[in-house]
Design a protein around this motif. Structure first.
Motif, PDB file in Angstrom:
ATOM      1  N   MET A   5      -4.228 -12.177  -1.368  1.00  0.00           N
ATOM      2  CA  MET A   5      -3.396 -11.111  -0.802  1.00  0.00           C
ATOM      3  C   MET A   5      -3.222  -9.983  -1.824  1.00  0.00           C
ATOM      4  O   MET A   5      -3.333  -8.805  -1.487  1.00  0.00           O
ATOM      5  CB  MET A   5      -2.035 -11.656  -0.382  1.00  0.00           C
ATOM      6  CG  MET A   5      -1.246 -10.626   0.407  1.00  0.00           C
ATOM      7  SD  MET A   5       0.396 -11.155   0.799  1.00  0.00           S
ATOM      8  CE  MET A   5       0.076 -12.485   1.900  1.00  0.00           C
ATOM      9  N   LEU A   6      -3.003 -10.391  -3.073  1.00  0.00           N
ATOM     10  CA  LEU A   6      -2.836  -9.389  -4.144  1.00  0.00           C
ATOM     11  C   LEU A   6      -4.118  -8.542  -4.271  1.00  0.00           C
ATOM     12  O   LEU A   6      -4.051  -7.310  -4.327  1.00  0.00           O
ATOM     13  CB  LEU A   6      -2.518 -10.096  -5.464  1.00  0.00           C
ATOM     14  CG  LEU A   6      -2.244  -9.174  -6.651  1.00  0.00           C
ATOM     15  CD1 LEU A   6      -0.955  -8.396  -6.453  1.00  0.00           C
ATOM     16  CD2 LEU A   6      -2.163  -9.962  -7.958  1.00  0.00           C
ATOM     17  N   ILE A   7      -5.261  -9.220  -4.267  1.00  0.00           N
ATOM     18  CA  ILE A   7      -6.533  -8.488  -4.377  1.00  0.00           C
ATOM     19  C   ILE A   7      -6.671  -7.532  -3.183  1.00  0.00           C
ATOM     20  O   ILE A   7      -7.001  -6.360  -3.324  1.00  0.00           O
ATOM     21  CB  ILE A   7      -7.734  -9.471  -4.423  1.00  0.00           C
ATOM     22  CG1 ILE A   7      -7.673 -10.313  -5.692  1.00  0.00           C
ATOM     23  CG2 ILE A   7      -9.067  -8.725  -4.327  1.00  0.00           C
ATOM     24  CD1 ILE A   7      -8.681 -11.452  -5.736  1.00  0.00           C
ATOM     25  N   GLY A   8      -6.388  -8.060  -1.993  1.00  0.00           N
ATOM     26  CA  GLY A   8      -6.502  -7.259  -0.766  1.00  0.00           C
ATOM     27  C   GLY A   8      -5.612  -6.030  -0.820  1.00  0.00           C
ATOM     28  O   GLY A   8      -6.038  -4.919  -0.498  1.00  0.00           O
ATOM     29  N   VAL A   9      -4.370  -6.220  -1.279  1.00  0.00           N
ATOM     30  CA  VAL A   9      -3.404  -5.117  -1.298  1.00  0.00           C
ATOM     31  C   VAL A   9      -3.841  -4.031  -2.298  1.00  0.00           C
ATOM     32  O   VAL A   9      -3.843  -2.839  -1.968  1.00  0.00           O
ATOM     33  CB  VAL A   9      -1.982  -5.642  -1.615  1.00  0.00           C
ATOM     34  CG1 VAL A   9      -1.043  -4.515  -2.006  1.00  0.00           C
ATOM     35  CG2 VAL A   9      -1.421  -6.410  -0.419  1.00  0.00           C
TER      36      VAL A   9
END
Lengths: 339, 501
Positions: free
Chosen positions: B21-25
């Protein structure tokens, strides 16, 4: 010292000779693309299914053609026509090819679309990645239960439509061949819009792909009544295929449409494309399609693969062109009906 | 249901899902800041890398990136008047004036907080309304969508301060521009003058880049200095002020979020309409509508809350019918199928925890975006203070690359430049560019739905469909209201002003 000098000269000569020889050996079809970048035009949306197929195939075409990279360039617009116009005027050196829905292009040309600047029969077809049978569905709660019910209707069959795409023309040909009245209501925006319109009963039915419609059929929101394919769908053996129902003059038109739909997601190059490049790419696309890694990747991504080689597709285009002239009046009448 | 809510959260609380999720954001924020590239491109590029991981991680990566692009687009809209995506267009109406007045930090803070609140409220509204979504979707149709678009037109009055005639002229130009290209109903080319390029019409994001960003840079080049007003030497407010603003206007956030959910739920209403509709309701329900367009913080809060809530709503056609509501949802649908989950109503019974996992992703990804956004805002807010000599070439380069990236045609760069000229002239002679945009966005929606309504329901459909009739009456009342208010204000002011007018 002398020996060293001679050895060095001999070495340099050998190097020069081998350097001259390499390009000659490179004339073998598969070396044409060594280290080159192939531009793959996808005249559709970057987020769409067509681009996903292209992305799946691109690294494998590079692998088997020897190209450094197959670079995807999206040039969307005009239902694929604009990007195809762009390909039409590219240098036929095999460095720029395209991938899109071939029936859309042929139908746009046959219907006399003002946007078309190409002749779809003159492209060099390199292979097909996939094709999916189309299906005619009606809303789950609609009183129409079969294609015979459609033929018996005392009013037109209402079709909510996104515009003049291949489904629009295919339905017009079916209505003509199966002899039912059709009213196409254009102006809808996207599949969700047309899908909900038939589920709630604003329209009767539409044409779509089996893959899209299966969850809706399972929910009872839609009912399949006709397969637009050479044969019945194995999972829905009770649903007739269009070809088995059509008799007389209509048979040829429906056959032409089915052949056209069979070409679906195909690779093609500009007219008079370099024969060596053509052979190399046809080979690379066929080998890519047979690669188990690509097949596994496609399955994981939910992309149905049904490849066919370039020669078969080229032969198909000739048949379609010959048979489809009879379609022209029906297609033009369909276009006139929404004006 | 409670079990499913907890189950959904548990699915997400794994190191892999959180990392994804962090990478995606972070990736989504970067893509969002570039004009011309939106959430769909972000998701499509990520999809091939997402396979083979946990279900929750895959969804967290894709949805996380999609959600983060939204706020990324807001940043450039507020700071440079460059709308990163069509849906964040309404933010520039008040966001950019706030930047000029030295309130960029506050605007960014309010925008990020409103998007987060919108995301959370949207997810809650959606969870509560799951049982009624399907019947409502089946209840509303083209004639009701037509009324919604007509209601959107009423906002023209807001931007027509000084001259209603000029406002109407601008809106009409917008409608005419929208008519360029292939008519969606009869497939007839209009105003194309034989050009193949024009058959697809003027790309909305490209026109926006030209009309606002390029025009603004032209103005800046002529004026010199920086974007900020001459008397602004430092930031006059902080990010925290913006956060407080969003909470202070909680009722506006709630209304805008509800609107966002429903615009997302209903197929056939584009997300770009969402931001404008949110802005319209903020103006119409405000006691001081005259502040809008000049730096009213509510003008930032309302569209961001709507766009934030919109994403959850967009999931609904996929969940209720198995039909993707748009391209981004089509990508999610593919992800579901590859996971062996059949999208459709059965997900609401057999895979409810997955549905709630998605709601949690929306909430958590929004929270993560907001946290990163709030931390970065004070630094981002310094950018508009750059000198024109640096700013103009920098922003123009980004604009033209963005215009090209939208569809891959060099002609779009020319279109952006032409619209830059149009925008500059309009600004100079007080013709509202916002009205032009509103005309452009709503014209096609009105045309499509009017045609479908007339064909399916007959000429007098307004009177034969009760919901349509009720909405029609509502439009008449809300349109008349500002005129009535003006009339009353003028009447009250008349004795005070005496014969000075």
């Amino acid at each position: 010292m002398k020996t060293t000098w001679k050895t060095a000269l001999a070495g340099a000569l050998a190097l020069a000779v081998s350097a001259m020889l390499i390009p000659f050996e490179g004339q073998a079809a598969s070396d044409i693309y060594d280290g080159k970048v192939i531009t793959l035009i996808v005249p559709n949306s970057p987020g769409g299914r067509m681009t996903r197929y292209a992305r799946l195939y691109a690294p494998y075409i590079a692998k088997y053609s020897g190209a450094k990279e197959v670079r995807i360039v999206n040039k969307k617009g005009g239902g694929g026509v604009k990007g195809t116009n762009y390909l039409w005027v590219q240098k036929p050196d095999g460095m720029t090819i395209a991938f899109t829905s071939v029936p859309t292009l042929i139908l746009a040309q046959l219907s006399g679309s003002e946007a078309v600047q190409f002749d779809a029969t003159k492209f060099v077809y390199l292979g097909r990645a996939a094709t999916e049978p189309r299906v005619m569905v009606v809303g789950g709660t609609n009183a129409i239960k079969s294609i015979q019910d459609v033929q018996k209707l005392d009013r037109p069959f209402i079709n909510p439509s996104q515009g003049t795409d291949e489904d629009f023309y295919t339905l017009a040909v079916l209505a003509d061949a199966l002899d039912f009245k059709l009213k196409i209501v254009t102006g809808y925006e996207g599949q969700a819009d047309t899908g909900v319109a038939i589920i709630k009963g604003d329209g009767d039915g539409l044409l779509t792909s089996w893959a899209y419609t299966i969850p809706l059929i399972q929910n009872g929101d839609m009912r399949p009544i006709l397969t637009i394919w050479h044969e019945r769908h194995p999972d829905y053996p009770d649903v007739p295929s269009a070809l088995e129902l059509v008799k007389g003059d209509g048979k040829e038109s429906v056959q032409a449409i089915v052949n056209m739909l069979a070409m679906h997601r195909g690779f093609f190059g500009p007219p008079d494309m370099d024969p060596k490049a053509t052979a190399a790419l046809r080979d690379a696309i066929s080998r890519a399609a047979a690669d188990p890694e690509l097949q596994a990747e496609g399955k994981k991504q939910g992309l149905i693969l049904l490849p066919s080689d370039g020669e078969t597709e080229q032969a198909r285009i000739v048949q379609i062109t010959n048979a489809s002239q009879g379609l022209v009046p029906v297609l033009k009448a369909a276009l006139a009906s929404i004006k | 249901m409670f079990e499913a809510i907890v189950g959904g959260l548990t699915m997400l609380l794994t190191p892999q899902a959180m990392l994804f999720m962090l990478i995606g954001v972070i990736y989504g924020l970067m893509v969002g800041i570039l004009p011309g590239l939106g959430g769909i491109v972000a998701m499509a590029l990520l999809l091939p890398f997402a396979y083979g991981y946990e279900t929750a991680a895959m969804l967290a990566l894709l949805l996380g990136a999609h959600i983060a692009t939204i706020w990324g687009s807001s940043v450039t809209g507020i700071l440079f008047k460059v709308p990163g995506a069509a849906k964040s267009l309404a933010l520039i109406f008040d966001g950019y004036p706030l930047t000029q007045q030295g309130h960029a930090s506050r605007a960014l803070g309010a925008s990020a907080t409103a998007a987060l609140m919108g995301g959370i409220l949207g997810a809650i509204f959606l969870a509560v309304s799951i049982p009624i979504v399907r019947p409502i979707m089946l209840f509303l149709g083209p004639s009701e969508y037509l009324m919604m678009a007509l209601w959107g037109l009423t906002i023209i009055a807001t931007f027509s301060e000084g001259s209603l005639l000029k406002g109407l002229v601008a809106a009409c130009i917008g409608v005419l521009i929208a008519f360029i290209g292939m008519d969606p109903v009869t497939a007839t080319p209009r105003f194309t003058f034989g050009s193949i390029f024009l058959l697809d019409g003027i790309s909305f994001p490209v026109a926006m880049i030209g009309l606002f960003a390029v025009a603004e840079m032209m103005k800046l080049f002529v004026k010199g200095g920086s974007i900020l007003d001459r008397d602004v030497t430092e930031q006059r407010s902080t990010v925290l002020d913006g956060v407080k603003d969003a909470f202070r206007h909680w009722w506006l956030v709630a209304r805008s979020s509800l609107l966002g959910v429903w615009i997302g739920v209903l197929p056939g209403i584009g997300a770009s309409v969402g931001g404008i509709a949110a802005y319209a309701q903020a103006v119409q329900t405000s006691k001081t509508p005259e502040r809008f367009g000049k730096g009213a913080i509510e003008g930032v809060i309302a569209p961001d809350a709507t766009v934030g809530a919109n994403e959850g709503g967009g999931l609904m056609p996929t969940l209720a019918f198995g039909i993707p509501g748009g391209e981004s949802m089509a990508i999610l649908l593919i992800a579901f199928i590859s996971m062996g989950v059949t999208p459709g109503p059965q997900m609401l019974t057999s895979n409810l925890d997955l549905v709630f996992a998605m709601m949690w992703i929306i909430v958590l990804a929004n929270a993560l975006t907001t946290l990163i956004g709030l931390a970065a805002s004070p630094y981002l807010a310094r950018l508009p203070a750059m000198n024109a000599n640096i700013m103009v070439p920098l922003v123009l380069s980004v604009c033209f690359i963005g215009a090209f990236a939208t569809r891959g045609y060099i002609e779009d760069v020319v279109v952006a430049a032409i619209f830059g000229g149009i925008g500059y002239i309009m600004e100079k002679y007080n013709y509202s560019r916002a009205n032009l945009v509103i005309g452009m966005v709503l014209a096609e929606m009105i045309e499509r739905n009017l045609h479908i309504s007339l064909t399916l329901y007959g000429d007098s459909f307004i009177f034969t469909r009760p919901i349509t009739l009720m909405m029609f009456i509502f439009i008449i009342v809300t349109t008349a209201l500002p005129f009535y208010r003006n009339w009353r204000r003028n009447r009250a002011a008349a004795p005070a002003a005496g014969g000075g007018q």
